[in-house]
Design a protein around this motif. Sequence first.
Motif, PDB file in Angstrom:
ATOM      1  N   THR A   1     -37.123  36.788  28.830  1.00 54.71           N
ATOM      2  CA  THR A   1     -37.267  38.094  29.233  1.00 54.71           C
ATOM      3  C   THR A   1     -38.525  38.024  30.544  1.00 54.71           C
ATOM      4  O   THR A   1     -38.472  39.046  31.316  1.00 54.71           O
ATOM      5  CB  THR A   1     -38.158  38.975  28.065  1.00 54.71           C
ATOM      6  OG1 THR A   1     -39.135  38.424  27.701  1.00 54.71           O
ATOM      7  CG2 THR A   1     -36.911  39.177  27.229  1.00 54.71           C
TER       8      THR A   1
ATOM      9  N   TYR B   1     -28.375  42.511  30.203  1.00 53.16           N
ATOM     10  CA  TYR B   1     -29.180  41.573  29.387  1.00 53.16           C
ATOM     11  C   TYR B   1     -30.187  42.445  28.541  1.00 53.16           C
ATOM     12  O   TYR B   1     -30.372  43.780  28.921  1.00 53.16           O
ATOM     13  CB  TYR B   1     -29.895  40.591  30.250  1.00 53.16           C
ATOM     14  CG  TYR B   1     -31.045  41.123  31.356  1.00 53.16           C
ATOM     15  CD1 TYR B   1     -32.237  41.148  30.967  1.00 53.16           C
ATOM     16  CD2 TYR B   1     -30.467  41.689  32.560  1.00 53.16           C
ATOM     17  CE1 TYR B   1     -33.122  41.563  31.827  1.00 53.16           C
ATOM     18  CE2 TYR B   1     -31.602  42.112  33.501  1.00 53.16           C
ATOM     19  CZ  TYR B   1     -32.751  42.228  33.151  1.00 53.16           C
ATOM     20  OH  TYR B   1     -33.628  42.562  34.063  1.00 53.16           O
ATOM     21  N   VAL B   2     -30.621  41.814  27.663  1.00 54.09           N
ATOM     22  CA  VAL B   2     -31.786  42.845  26.819  1.00 54.09           C
ATOM     23  C   VAL B   2     -33.171  41.961  27.109  1.00 54.09           C
ATOM     24  O   VAL B   2     -33.391  40.850  27.352  1.00 54.09           O
ATOM     25  CB  VAL B   2     -31.569  42.800  25.384  1.00 54.09           C
ATOM     26  CG1 VAL B   2     -30.056  43.379  25.338  1.00 54.09           C
ATOM     27  CG2 VAL B   2     -31.502  41.531  24.792  1.00 54.09           C
ATOM     28  N   THR B   3     -34.348  42.901  26.945  1.00 52.70           N
ATOM     29  CA  THR B   3     -35.678  42.590  26.882  1.00 52.70           C
ATOM     30  C   THR B   3     -36.137  42.838  25.364  1.00 52.70           C
ATOM     31  O   THR B   3     -37.406  42.129  25.040  1.00 52.70           O
ATOM     32  CB  THR B   3     -36.484  43.044  27.624  1.00 52.70           C
ATOM     33  OG1 THR B   3     -36.483  44.748  27.687  1.00 52.70           O
ATOM     34  CG2 THR B   3     -35.882  42.949  29.259  1.00 52.70           C
ATOM     35  N   ASP B   4     -35.608  43.485  24.490  1.00 49.46           N
ATOM     36  CA  ASP B   4     -36.010  43.727  23.196  1.00 49.46           C
ATOM     37  C   ASP B   4     -34.928  43.794  22.142  1.00 49.46           C
ATOM     38  O   ASP B   4     -34.135  44.519  22.255  1.00 49.46           O
ATOM     39  CB  ASP B   4     -36.733  45.040  23.063  1.00 49.46           C
ATOM     40  CG  ASP B   4     -37.438  45.333  21.785  1.00 49.46           C
ATOM     41  OD1 ASP B   4     -36.947  44.482  20.779  1.00 49.46           O
ATOM     42  OD2 ASP B   4     -38.213  46.359  21.498  1.00 49.46           O
TER      43      ASP B   4
ATOM     44  N   VAL C   1     -37.558  37.984  23.493  1.00 43.41           N
ATOM     45  CA  VAL C   1     -36.749  39.238  22.845  1.00 43.41           C
ATOM     46  C   VAL C   1     -37.522  39.735  21.701  1.00 43.41           C
ATOM     47  O   VAL C   1     -36.920  40.643  21.351  1.00 43.41           O
ATOM     48  CB  VAL C   1     -35.141  38.935  22.862  1.00 43.41           C
ATOM     49  CG1 VAL C   1     -34.715  38.436  24.182  1.00 43.41           C
ATOM     50  CG2 VAL C   1     -35.112  37.643  21.788  1.00 43.41           C
TER      51      VAL C   1
ATOM     52  N   THR D   1     -37.745  33.103  24.010  1.00 46.02           N
ATOM     53  CA  THR D   1     -37.114  33.974  24.866  1.00 46.02           C
ATOM     54  C   THR D   1     -37.797  35.319  25.291  1.00 46.02           C
ATOM     55  O   THR D   1     -37.755  35.921  26.169  1.00 46.02           O
ATOM     56  CB  THR D   1     -35.750  34.413  24.468  1.00 46.02           C
ATOM     57  OG1 THR D   1     -35.876  35.272  23.342  1.00 46.02           O
ATOM     58  CG2 THR D   1     -34.954  32.933  24.157  1.00 46.02           C
TER      59      THR D   1
ATOM     60  N   VAL E   1     -27.729  38.029  23.798  1.00 49.84           N
ATOM     61  CA  VAL E   1     -28.883  38.668  24.868  1.00 49.84           C
ATOM     62  C   VAL E   1     -28.452  38.736  26.306  1.00 49.84           C
ATOM     63  O   VAL E   1     -29.344  39.590  27.160  1.00 49.84           O
ATOM     64  CB  VAL E   1     -30.125  37.542  24.567  1.00 49.84           C
ATOM     65  CG1 VAL E   1     -30.612  37.277  23.267  1.00 49.84           C
ATOM     66  CG2 VAL E   1     -29.593  36.036  25.241  1.00 49.84           C
TER      67      VAL E   1
ATOM     68  N   ALA F   1     -30.884  45.979  30.327  1.00 52.00           N
ATOM     69  CA  ALA F   1     -32.078  46.182  31.336  1.00 52.00           C
ATOM     70  C   ALA F   1     -31.402  45.983  32.593  1.00 52.00           C
ATOM     71  O   ALA F   1     -32.081  46.173  33.790  1.00 52.00           O
ATOM     72  CB  ALA F   1     -33.073  45.097  31.034  1.00 52.00           C
TER      73      ALA F   1
ATOM     74  N   LEU G   1     -32.204  35.071  35.944  1.00 55.79           N
ATOM     75  CA  LEU G   1     -31.460  34.785  34.839  1.00 55.79           C
ATOM     76  C   LEU G   1     -29.962  34.282  35.176  1.00 55.79           C
ATOM     77  O   LEU G   1     -29.366  33.662  34.726  1.00 55.79           O
ATOM     78  CB  LEU G   1     -31.385  36.281  34.197  1.00 55.79           C
ATOM     79  CG  LEU G   1     -32.523  36.460  33.377  1.00 55.79           C
ATOM     80  CD1 LEU G   1     -32.354  37.687  32.628  1.00 55.79           C
ATOM     81  CD2 LEU G   1     -32.948  35.605  32.072  1.00 55.79           C
TER      82      LEU G   1
END
Length: 208
Positions: free
Chosen positions: A86, A153-156, A27, A25, A123, A163, A93
Amino acid sequence: MFVTTGQAGSALGCSIPTVKKLIGTGVVPGVRDAGRQVFPFSALQALQQRPAADLTAVGAGEVAVLRADAPARVDEPGREWIGFGTMLGAAQLLAGLNGWWRCAPARVAAAGVLPVTVAHFVVAVLTNLDDYDAQGEGRDARFRFTKARLAGYVTDLTAPVNAADPADPEDARVAGLLLGTRLVSVSGGPIAYVPTTTTADQPATEGE
């Protein structure tokens, strides 16, 4: 320092394929492209410290959970990708996560929120689930949530920050509560149903 996917899986309570799905993904920052030891130890430590999701603020007896895969290309009207990654933009998404799933759509919509997990970590978060289309009939029916919003949503995953830029304050609040948390679910399909009163106490056990 790096560890193997097997060591990461043992520490996180999931299988090697699930760890590879998590890596796919995007992340997890700092992953090595090749070799036996590919998972950063610092990232593993950060993931072990992520709190369990507290679903009591949802205001429903249960919440549906979408257990996503890493992104894969599809040839379908309205979307090119399915799954979470990501490398995808917000519109991609949303299109890749809002259907078509085998599920009980009214049951999914009841809580007003659909957390998206990979390897038991949230996520992404979808909201506005009341409207849906159906494809097929009976046990083969699949559903798409036509007006779903990507609340976050997250990227990390090691330092989760939303994000997305949700316009709805409630979307922002719910996403802030759930993103980056650990949400254990077990299901034979993409949609699981988790009681909101017990989630925070569940241990990290293999279910993907």
